[in-house]
Design a protein around this motif. Structure first.
Motif, short mmCIF file in Angstrom:
data_model
loop_
_atom_site.label_atom_id
_atom_site.label_comp_id
_atom_site.label_asym_id
_atom_site.label_seq_id
_atom_site.Cartn_x
_atom_site.Cartn_y
_atom_site.Cartn_z
N PHE A 1 -38.46 -22.58 21.22
CA PHE A 1 -37.71 -21.35 20.95
C PHE A 1 -38.07 -20.22 21.90
O PHE A 1 -37.55 -19.11 21.77
CB PHE A 1 -37.98 -20.89 19.50
CG PHE A 1 -39.44 -20.83 19.14
CD1 PHE A 1 -40.24 -19.78 19.54
CD2 PHE A 1 -40.01 -21.86 18.40
CE1 PHE A 1 -41.57 -19.72 19.21
CE2 PHE A 1 -41.35 -21.83 18.06
CZ PHE A 1 -42.15 -20.76 18.47
N ASP A 2 -38.97 -20.47 22.86
CA ASP A 2 -39.37 -19.43 23.81
C ASP A 2 -38.19 -19.09 24.71
O ASP A 2 -37.53 -19.99 25.25
CB ASP A 2 -40.56 -19.91 24.65
CG ASP A 2 -41.25 -18.77 25.38
OD1 ASP A 2 -40.57 -18.03 26.11
OD2 ASP A 2 -42.48 -18.62 25.21
N PRO A 3 -37.86 -17.80 24.89
CA PRO A 3 -36.73 -17.43 25.74
C PRO A 3 -36.84 -17.93 27.18
O PRO A 3 -35.82 -18.11 27.86
CB PRO A 3 -36.74 -15.89 25.69
CG PRO A 3 -37.47 -15.55 24.43
CD PRO A 3 -38.48 -16.63 24.24
N VAL A 4 -38.08 -18.17 27.65
CA VAL A 4 -38.26 -18.62 29.03
C VAL A 4 -37.58 -19.96 29.25
O VAL A 4 -37.09 -20.26 30.36
CB VAL A 4 -39.78 -18.71 29.35
CG1 VAL A 4 -39.99 -19.29 30.75
CG2 VAL A 4 -40.43 -17.34 29.25
N VAL A 5 -37.50 -20.80 28.21
CA VAL A 5 -36.92 -22.14 28.36
C VAL A 5 -35.62 -22.25 27.55
O VAL A 5 -35.27 -23.34 27.08
CB VAL A 5 -37.93 -23.22 27.93
CG1 VAL A 5 -39.11 -23.27 28.89
CG2 VAL A 5 -38.42 -22.99 26.50
N SER A 6 -34.92 -21.16 27.42
CA SER A 6 -33.65 -21.21 26.68
C SER A 6 -32.63 -22.10 27.38
O SER A 6 -31.73 -22.65 26.74
CB SER A 6 -33.08 -19.80 26.50
OG SER A 6 -32.88 -19.19 27.77
N GLN A 7 -32.78 -22.24 28.69
CA GLN A 7 -31.97 -23.19 29.46
C GLN A 7 -32.91 -24.10 30.25
O GLN A 7 -33.80 -23.62 30.96
CB GLN A 7 -31.03 -22.46 30.43
CG GLN A 7 -29.82 -21.84 29.74
CD GLN A 7 -28.80 -21.35 30.75
OE1 GLN A 7 -29.15 -20.98 31.87
NE2 GLN A 7 -27.54 -21.35 30.37
N LEU A 8 -32.70 -25.40 30.12
CA LEU A 8 -33.57 -26.38 30.77
C LEU A 8 -33.26 -26.45 32.25
O LEU A 8 -32.09 -26.39 32.66
CB LEU A 8 -33.39 -27.75 30.12
CG LEU A 8 -33.79 -27.81 28.64
CD1 LEU A 8 -33.42 -29.16 28.03
CD2 LEU A 8 -35.29 -27.55 28.48
#
Length: 364
Positions: free
Chosen positions: A323-330
């Motif tokens: 759920f971390d925004p840093v990895v909201s897109q792979l």
């Protein structure tokens, strides 16, 4: 008399799996067989002594000493002719019993010598060849319950048993490792010579799981000095020793007693939750926690949109929760920590098993 093979092993000696019985055991067994042939032939000649003549005895009598002499020179050579069989029965016994016994006796002694030399040379050659080809392997220090479980997980996930070396001073643990077809080094893992025999300086991974925290910490420190690049996983029993293990060079530290305590506490509060956690920790059935590469067709998607239940994303060697925004897109190069059925399903393939392309392959 030489002791059994396990008792002959000295500290730090490398043993490879599927080793045959000790050559000294074989030597003793064959010598006993040779003595049996010798004694049996002496008794046969002595009981039939009336059919023999001794040219050196005026009375042509054959005594027990003569029977021993005749047997030894007959079995080891072709005889000197001073004692000879003269009756038909004695000659038949010589032709059909003593002559085959002579051949068997000589073959036994010569074969034993060759076997001892060949066995020792073969074992030394195997160990030398093993040392030359052993690199990028896994060293497991301590082969108790935790060590065996770690090896089981490694082998089920593609590691060959030929790529795993066990270091342990306990003969019982080494017996288990030999039974599991693993190469072993009997010795103290806090000593450099034992670790060098396990070629820890060429290992890519080291798992340290003895029964003592102080031994684990000192082993970690020694391994790190010998191999600055190895990935070290160490187990400690007490939470307070985790920082010490990390300072000694461990990349990952597992606290066994606290983990078990938490599982016990959660199981008492919620038996269902405890059952799920136990399922995640087990291997081969139910749910499974696994790390896999990102597939090309998954680039740009959110972790929640994948068929696998993503719980964490590894990016630039850092771990982010799903759920971390840093990895909201792979992104290309991401590694995924997922929860999936232990049985591989078409909709949740492991990379490389169904011809799909990973981002790592795409970049290459």
């Amino acid at each position: 008399m030489p002791r059994a093979a396990d008792d002959q092993e000295v500290s730090g000696r490398v043993q490879l799996p599927e080793r045959s019985r000790s050559p000294w055991f074989e030597l003793t067994r064959r010598l006993l067989l040779a003595v049996g042939i010798l004694v049996g032939t002496v008794m046969l000649v002595y009981f039939d002594r009336e059919g023999y003549r001794d040219a050196s005895d005026p009375a042509n009598r054959v005594s027990l000493l003569d029977a021993i002499y005749y047997t030894t020179v007959t079995l080891s050579t072709t005889g000197y002719g001073d004692i000879t069989p003269v009756s038909d029965q004695a000659r038949l016994i010589n032709a059909f019993i003593i002559t085959p016994a002579r051949i068997g006796f000589l073959v036994l002694l010569i074969g034993t010598t060759l076997e001892v030399l060949a066995s020792q040379g073969r074992e030394q050659f195997r160990i030398a060849r093993w040392r030359n080809r052993m690199h990028d392997h896994v060293v497991v220090i301590g082969y108790g319950r935790k060590g065996r479980s770690a090896v089981e997980v490694l082998t089920r996930n593609g590691r060959s048993r030929d790529e795993i070396v066990v270091v342990d001073p306990n003969p019982a643990a080494l017996d288990d490792a030999k039974y599991d077809k693993l190469a072993i080094v009997r010795g103290d893992a806090t000593r450099r010579d034992s670790l060098r025999r396990a070629k820890v300086d060429d290992a890519t991974q080291v798992i340290i799981t003895t029964d003592r925290d102080d031994t684990n910490v000192l082993s970690t420190l020694t391994v790190r000095q010998l191999n600055p690049d190895a990935f070290i996983v160490a187990a400690v029993r007490e939470e307070e020793n985790v920082p010490l293990a990390r300072q000694s060079g461990a990349d990952s530290v597992v606290t066994s007693s606290d983990a078990v305590g938490r599982l016990l506490g959660l199981s008492s509060l919620s038996p269902n939750l405890g059952s799920v956690l136990e399922d995640l920790l087990s291997y081969g059935h139910g749910l499974e926690v696994a790390e896999r590469e990102l597939l090309v067709n998954e680039v740009g998607r959110q972790p929640q949109q994948l068929p696998d239940q993503v719980i964490a994303v590894i990016r630039d060697e850092k771990v982010y929760r799903y759920f971390d925004p840093v990895v909201s897109q792979l992104a290309r190069g991401d590694q995924l920590i997922v929860v999936r059925p232990s049985q591989e399903l078409p909709w949740a393939p492991r990379p490389g098993t169904h011809g799909e392309e990973t981002t790592g392959e795409d970049e290459a």
